[in-house]
Design an enzyme around this catalytic site. Structure first.
Site, mmCIF file in Angstrom:
data_model
loop_
_atom_site.group_PDB
_atom_site.id
_atom_site.type_symbol
_atom_site.label_atom_id
_atom_site.label_comp_id
_atom_site.label_asym_id
_atom_site.label_seq_id
_atom_site.Cartn_x
_atom_site.Cartn_y
_atom_site.Cartn_z
ATOM 1 C CD GLU A 8 -3.111 1.001 2.098
ATOM 2 O OE1 GLU A 8 -3.599 2.061 2.521
ATOM 3 O OE2 GLU A 8 -3.482 -0.124 2.461
ATOM 4 C CG HIS A 10 -0.648 5.537 -1.422
ATOM 5 N ND1 HIS A 10 -1.582 4.684 -1.946
ATOM 6 C CD2 HIS A 10 -0.710 5.401 -0.079
ATOM 7 C CE1 HIS A 10 -2.202 4.060 -0.952
ATOM 8 N NE2 HIS A 10 -1.691 4.476 0.188
ATOM 9 C CG HIS A 164 -6.864 3.283 -0.117
ATOM 10 N ND1 HIS A 164 -7.266 4.563 0.215
ATOM 11 C CD2 HIS A 164 -5.665 3.104 0.482
ATOM 12 C CE1 HIS A 164 -6.353 5.130 0.976
ATOM 13 N NE2 HIS A 164 -5.373 4.271 1.161
ATOM 14 C CG ASP A 289 -0.689 4.398 4.252
ATOM 15 O OD1 ASP A 289 -0.914 4.566 3.040
ATOM 16 O OD2 ASP A 289 -1.394 4.900 5.145
#
Length: 326
Positions: A8, A10, A164, A289
């Site tokens: 995860e 980004h 998400h 993240d």
């Protein structure tokens, strides 16, 4: 050394930052929760700086996805255009760094047949590992059969769909989360509580619609150690028995057999152990993240988990390799 794959992580494409993500540019200088740098800049970087940070934290591979709100709140035409731009932008980075980056395809869910085709294009032509969906599509959830061409194609391609969090629909924010200062409402409706519950409800709607009875091999991925669902598994089975749901299996069975779970900055041992006891090591995958959370802190948390070496290796890389073909 133990291989590590994070799922995860980004990025932001130029067109995204000019469109749905323009607030990130307007907040230039705002640091991510990783504590370093400019959030928009960190999201845009798909090169040496990001890889240097991965090296420093002991991260071998990032599987990248377009950051929130992605394209789910756009009308169909705009969503299709932006999804293709973002996917091509990411595909270029994966070509340049094939041993360090992999990709999840941004899906323009407002146009399901096109989204299914875009998923297939990115999987077949660019080796992407699945599809990425940022929550509801203007208030509509994946239990709506309107979206099922996407589910059908993902199952046929044998790739997962990742759900998400995104902010709840505006009527939900007004009913549940308003009445406080803007800062409290934002925190309560998003990262502090609301978007985790929003995602949990999304997954439950998908299960209760019978989608996994229709597409039994479909796999989805959710973050944040399960968005509070592991804690509720026994209660869900008690309150939503198969006599009530008319599903082929109890609700918890789908949560244990059709869902994978990642960390996503939830570096909390009690929450991890609850998930671990409910679904086992074969369903949990590592993530940091980035750039919203620290890769180094995530790696430290992974290294200190109270699990066996075999289970740690499954979580760090083995499950991702198996699910994504990495």
């Amino acid at each position: 050394m133990m291989r590590t794959i994070t799922l995860e992580e980004h990025y932001a494409s130029p067109a995204f930052l000019d469109g749905p993500g323009r607030m990130l540019r307007e907040q230039a200088g705002m640091a991510g929760r990783s504590g370093r740098g400019d959030l928009a800049r960190d999201l845009s970087d798909l090169g040496d700086k990001r890889i240097a940070e991965m090296d420093a934290a002991g991260i071998d591979v990032q599987v990248l996805s377009l950051t929130d709100p992605s394209v789910q709140q756009l009308e169909a035409t705009g969503a299709v255009t932006l999804a293709r731009e973002a996917n091509d932008y990411l595909a270029d980075a994966v070509r340049r760094y094939p041993k360090r980056f992999a990709g999840f395809a941004t899906l323009p869910t407002a146009a399901p047949e096109i989204a299914a085709g875009e998923l297939e294009r990115m999987v077949h032509e660019h080796g992407f590992k699945g599809g990425w969906i940022n929550g509801h599509t203007q208030g509509r959830y994946l239990d709506d059969r309107f979206f099922w061409p996407i589910l059908e194609r993902a199952e046929a391609l044998k790739v997962p769909l990742c759900i998400h969090p995104t902010p709840p629909p505006e009527p939900v924010i007004k009913a549940y989360y308003a009445g406080f200062s803007p800062e409290v409402t934002t925190g309560l409706s998003r990262h502090g509580w609301g978007w985790h519950i929003e995602t949990a409800v999304h997954v439950l709607r998908l299960i209760l619609s019978g989608a996994f009875d229709q597409f039994p091999d479909l796999q989805i991925v959710i973050g944040h150690l399960g968005e509070a669902l592991p804690f509720m598994m026994p209660r869900l089975d008690k309150g939503l028995s198969t006599n009530v749901t008319k599903l082929d299996h109890p609700v918890a069975d789908y949560l244990q057999e059709n869902v994978f779970y990642t960390f996503s900055g939830f570096n909390f041992t009690p929450a991890f152990l609850n998930l671990y006891l409910q679904v086992g090591a074969d369903r949990i995958m590592f993530s940091a993240d980035y750039p919203y959370s620290s890769m180094a802190e995530a790696r430290d948390f992974l290294d200190q988990l109270p699990v066996s070496t075999a289970d740690r290796n499954k979580i760090a890389h083995g499950n991702a390799e198996r699910l994504l073909g990495l």
